[in-house]
Scaffold this active site. Sequence first.
Site, PDB file in Angstrom:
ATOM      1  N   SER A   4       0.859  -1.193   0.000  1.00  0.00           N
ATOM      2  CA  SER A   4       0.000   0.000   0.000  1.00  0.00           C
ATOM      3  C   SER A   4       0.889   1.234   0.000  1.00  0.00           C
ATOM      4  CB  SER A   4      -0.929  -0.013   1.208  1.00  0.00           C
ATOM      5  OG  SER A   4      -0.201  -0.227   2.397  1.00  0.00           O
ATOM      6  N   GLU A   6       1.020   5.601   0.716  1.00  0.00           N
ATOM      7  CA  GLU A   6       0.379   6.733   1.405  1.00  0.00           C
ATOM      8  C   GLU A   6       0.722   8.047   0.702  1.00  0.00           C
ATOM      9  OE1 GLU A   6       0.611   6.630   5.717  1.00  0.00           O
ATOM     10  OE2 GLU A   6       1.149   8.749   5.728  1.00  0.00           O
ATOM     11  N   ALA A  40      -4.425  17.342  11.116  1.00  0.00           N
ATOM     12  CA  ALA A  40      -5.077  17.643  12.390  1.00  0.00           C
ATOM     13  C   ALA A  40      -5.474  19.115  12.394  1.00  0.00           C
ATOM     14  CB  ALA A  40      -4.132  17.342  13.536  1.00  0.00           C
ATOM     15  N   HIS A  66      -7.210   8.531   5.939  1.00  0.00           N
ATOM     16  CA  HIS A  66      -6.830   8.630   7.349  1.00  0.00           C
ATOM     17  C   HIS A  66      -7.865   9.541   7.984  1.00  0.00           C
ATOM     18  CE1 HIS A  66      -2.293   7.632   6.763  1.00  0.00           C
ATOM     19  NE2 HIS A  66      -3.024   7.070   5.819  1.00  0.00           N
ATOM     20  N   ARG A  96      -5.624   9.318  16.486  1.00  0.00           N
ATOM     21  CA  ARG A  96      -5.935  10.448  17.350  1.00  0.00           C
ATOM     22  C   ARG A  96      -5.536  11.744  16.653  1.00  0.00           C
ATOM     23  NH1 ARG A  96      -2.366  12.192  22.437  1.00  0.00           N
ATOM     24  NH2 ARG A  96      -1.044  12.722  20.657  1.00  0.00           N
ATOM     25  N   GLY A  97      -4.336  11.766  16.053  1.00  0.00           N
ATOM     26  CA  GLY A  97      -3.791  13.009  15.502  1.00  0.00           C
ATOM     27  C   GLY A  97      -2.983  13.725  16.558  1.00  0.00           C
ATOM     28  N   ASP A  98      -2.237  14.726  16.131  1.00  0.00           N
ATOM     29  CA  ASP A  98      -1.426  15.504  17.078  1.00  0.00           C
ATOM     30  C   ASP A  98      -2.266  16.627  17.652  1.00  0.00           C
ATOM     31  OD1 ASP A  98       0.949  14.053  16.983  1.00  0.00           O
ATOM     32  OD2 ASP A  98       1.406  14.917  15.013  1.00  0.00           O
ATOM     33  N   ALA A 112      -7.172   7.449  20.150  1.00  0.00           N
ATOM     34  CA  ALA A 112      -7.633   6.747  18.950  1.00  0.00           C
ATOM     35  C   ALA A 112      -8.559   5.570  19.265  1.00  0.00           C
ATOM     36  CB  ALA A 112      -6.432   6.272  18.139  1.00  0.00           C
ATOM     37  N   HIS A 138       5.657   5.769  20.816  1.00  0.00           N
ATOM     38  CA  HIS A 138       5.092   7.079  20.459  1.00  0.00           C
ATOM     39  C   HIS A 138       5.827   8.150  21.276  1.00  0.00           C
ATOM     40  CE1 HIS A 138       2.126  10.412  20.661  1.00  0.00           C
ATOM     41  NE2 HIS A 138       1.974  10.083  19.393  1.00  0.00           N
ATOM     42  N   GLN A 165       4.786   3.373  12.465  1.00  0.00           N
ATOM     43  CA  GLN A 165       5.657   4.501  12.176  1.00  0.00           C
ATOM     44  C   GLN A 165       6.884   3.921  11.472  1.00  0.00           C
ATOM     45  OE1 GLN A 165       6.276   7.369  11.263  1.00  0.00           O
ATOM     46  NE2 GLN A 165       5.343   8.303  13.067  1.00  0.00           N
ATOM     47  N   PHE A 205      11.592  15.079   9.956  1.00  0.00           N
ATOM     48  CA  PHE A 205      10.473  14.166  10.241  1.00  0.00           C
ATOM     49  C   PHE A 205      10.799  13.286  11.440  1.00  0.00           C
ATOM     50  CE2 PHE A 205       8.842  13.894   5.603  1.00  0.00           C
ATOM     51  CZ  PHE A 205       8.253  15.130   5.759  1.00  0.00           C
ATOM     52  N   HIS A 255       3.766  -0.919   3.798  1.00  0.00           N
ATOM     53  CA  HIS A 255       3.066   0.350   3.536  1.00  0.00           C
ATOM     54  C   HIS A 255       4.141   1.414   3.288  1.00  0.00           C
ATOM     55  CE1 HIS A 255      -0.248   3.285   3.997  1.00  0.00           C
ATOM     56  NE2 HIS A 255       0.593   4.026   4.690  1.00  0.00           N
TER      57      HIS A 255
HETATM   58  P1  FAD Z   1      -3.196   7.100  20.174  1.00  0.00           P
HETATM   59  O1  FAD Z   1      -3.164   5.669  19.847  1.00  0.00           O
HETATM   60  O2  FAD Z   1      -4.432   7.655  20.791  1.00  0.00           O
HETATM   61  O3  FAD Z   1      -1.939   7.375  21.141  1.00  0.00           O
HETATM   62  C1  FAD Z   1      -1.459   8.686  21.364  1.00  0.00           C
HETATM   63  C2  FAD Z   1      -0.651   8.732  22.656  1.00  0.00           C
HETATM   64  O4  FAD Z   1      -1.550   8.626  23.770  1.00  0.00           O
HETATM   65  C3  FAD Z   1       0.343   7.590  22.827  1.00  0.00           C
HETATM   66  O5  FAD Z   1       1.454   8.098  23.504  1.00  0.00           O
HETATM   67  C4  FAD Z   1      -0.416   6.590  23.699  1.00  0.00           C
HETATM   68  O6  FAD Z   1       0.468   5.765  24.475  1.00  0.00           O
HETATM   69  C5  FAD Z   1      -1.218   7.520  24.579  1.00  0.00           C
HETATM   70  N1  FAD Z   1      -2.491   6.957  25.048  1.00  0.00           N
HETATM   71  C6  FAD Z   1      -3.404   6.241  24.353  1.00  0.00           C
HETATM   72  N2  FAD Z   1      -4.465   5.930  25.118  1.00  0.00           N
HETATM   73  C7  FAD Z   1      -4.241   6.491  26.337  1.00  0.00           C
HETATM   74  C8  FAD Z   1      -4.976   6.546  27.562  1.00  0.00           C
HETATM   75  N3  FAD Z   1      -6.166   5.934  27.705  1.00  0.00           N
HETATM   76  N4  FAD Z   1      -4.421   7.227  28.616  1.00  0.00           N
HETATM   77  C9  FAD Z   1      -3.223   7.838  28.509  1.00  0.00           C
HETATM   78  N5  FAD Z   1      -2.489   7.828  27.366  1.00  0.00           N
HETATM   79  C10 FAD Z   1      -2.993   7.164  26.293  1.00  0.00           C
HETATM   80  N6  FAD Z   1      -1.346  12.295  11.964  1.00  0.00           N
HETATM   81  C11 FAD Z   1      -2.217  13.112  11.343  1.00  0.00           C
HETATM   82  O7  FAD Z   1      -2.489  14.206  11.846  1.00  0.00           O
HETATM   83  N7  FAD Z   1      -2.801  12.759  10.146  1.00  0.00           N
HETATM   84  C12 FAD Z   1      -2.551  11.563   9.567  1.00  0.00           C
HETATM   85  O8  FAD Z   1      -3.077  11.270   8.505  1.00  0.00           O
HETATM   86  C13 FAD Z   1      -1.649  10.667  10.211  1.00  0.00           C
HETATM   87  N8  FAD Z   1      -1.396   9.440   9.695  1.00  0.00           N
HETATM   88  C14 FAD Z   1      -0.579   8.565  10.370  1.00  0.00           C
HETATM   89  C15 FAD Z   1      -0.384   7.268   9.859  1.00  0.00           C
HETATM   90  C16 FAD Z   1       0.427   6.367  10.526  1.00  0.00           C
HETATM   91  C17 FAD Z   1       0.610   4.974   9.957  1.00  0.00           C
HETATM   92  C18 FAD Z   1       1.097   6.746  11.722  1.00  0.00           C
HETATM   93  C19 FAD Z   1       2.013   5.791  12.430  1.00  0.00           C
HETATM   94  C20 FAD Z   1       0.897   8.033  12.236  1.00  0.00           C
HETATM   95  C21 FAD Z   1       0.059   8.943  11.594  1.00  0.00           C
HETATM   96  N9  FAD Z   1      -0.194  10.222  12.091  1.00  0.00           N
HETATM   97  C22 FAD Z   1      -1.061  11.078  11.440  1.00  0.00           C
HETATM   98  C23 FAD Z   1       0.459  10.676  13.336  1.00  0.00           C
HETATM   99  C24 FAD Z   1      -0.428  10.463  14.572  1.00  0.00           C
HETATM  100  O9  FAD Z   1      -1.619  11.196  14.439  1.00  0.00           O
HETATM  101  C25 FAD Z   1       0.351  10.936  15.791  1.00  0.00           C
HETATM  102  O10 FAD Z   1       1.430  10.076  16.032  1.00  0.00           O
HETATM  103  C26 FAD Z   1      -0.487  11.146  17.035  1.00  0.00           C
HETATM  104  O11 FAD Z   1       0.301  11.857  17.989  1.00  0.00           O
HETATM  105  C27 FAD Z   1      -0.957   9.858  17.702  1.00  0.00           C
HETATM  106  O12 FAD Z   1      -1.985   9.268  17.028  1.00  0.00           O
HETATM  107  P2  FAD Z   1      -2.441   7.757  17.418  1.00  0.00           P
HETATM  108  O13 FAD Z   1      -3.611   7.435  16.614  1.00  0.00           O
HETATM  109  O14 FAD Z   1      -1.288   6.858  17.379  1.00  0.00           O
HETATM  110  O15 FAD Z   1      -2.870   8.033  18.941  1.00  0.00           O
END
Ligand code: FAD
Length: 273
Positions: A4, A6, A40, A66, A96-98, A112, A138, A165, A205, A255
């Site tokens: 795949s 991106e 985000a 995404h 979740r996003g940043d 997320a 992360h 990642q 990055f 990917h």
């Molecule tokens: P989560 O899985 O929610 O985790 C985020 C952080 O919170 C982690 O440190 C985790 O340990 C912590 N956490 C989770 N649950 C809890 C809880 N219950 N209590 C306390 N802490 C918790 N970003 C974008 O903006 N747009 C994109 O299109 C995009 N695509 C991506 C694609 C891939 C394959 C990857 C790997 C990353 C991508 N990102 C994107 C980046 C991503 O949005 C960031 O890394 C973001 O900071 C975390 O998103 P996540 O979905 O991993 O979050």
Amino acid sequence: MQLSFEFFPPRTDQGKQNLREVRQQLSIIKPHYFSTTFGAGGTTQDATLETVLDIQANDGIPAAPHLSCIDSEKSKILTLLNQYKNAGINRIVALRGDIPSGVRDIGDFHYANELVEFIREEFNDHFHIEVAAYPEMHPQAKNMQTDITHFVNKINAGANSAITQYFYNTDAYFRFVDEVQKQGIDVPITPGIMPITNYDQLLRFSNMCGAEIPRWIEKRLATYGDDMQSLREFGFDVVANLCDQLKTQGVESFHFYSMNKSQPSLKLAQSLI
Ligand code: FAD
């Protein structure tokens, strides 16, 4: 072998035209899907929808948007998911996003796993849900163990598979997969592959997303200076070798972070087929 690619959503007409050509060139190897990132904080959200609908309608390759949930509301996410469903899309990369700096009210979702749960509640099994995985942790996680627990929560919430990642160290990937499997999780965890074509960009990055560039790679990249051809040849060698090691040890899906360019990731993908 499932491959795949991106993309990020282009903003200019020239960027859109370039991306159409890139997609055409990548389509020849019949990718499993094309994914499109989602900015985000509302920056490129409409552009994501536009790109995804264009792919779905014209490429003959499934499009996977995404979708990040931070700083958003359930009603907005629901509208977007319905648009995707109506366009025949059935794969989502749920994130979740940043967290945008200065934002206090982060909206209806915190992490997320809540988005994954919401998609499952609203759409049952319509969408195949991918989530993000971090073999090198992360950057905001407290420690590796809690980060793995949070990853496991996303799968238990209903995600079908994950994309990592990028990394340049296969040990980190295989250890992550092992530890997740020990917790009873057996979903595909597809390595995210970042081609090496530009030293400054890669450093930037990697600093942002917490992906390590091994010292020996960084030192060599630094010596190439403006000699982009040698840098690209070295970068291809390193990443093709990484992919080969992953494949040899049983990885069946890859990917590619294409950066909206066809050649670097196409060449790597072809080295795997
Ligand atoms: P989560 O899985 O929610 O985790 C985020 C952080 O919170 C982690 O440190 C985790 O340990 C912590 N956490 C989770 N649950 C809890 C809880 N219950 N209590 C306390 N802490 C918790 N970003 C974008 O903006 N747009 C994109 O299109 C995009 N695509 C991506 C694609 C891939 C394959 C990857 C790997 C990353 C991508 N990102 C994107 C980046 C991503 O949005 C960031 O890394 C973001 O900071 C975390 O998103 P996540 O979905 O991993 O979050």
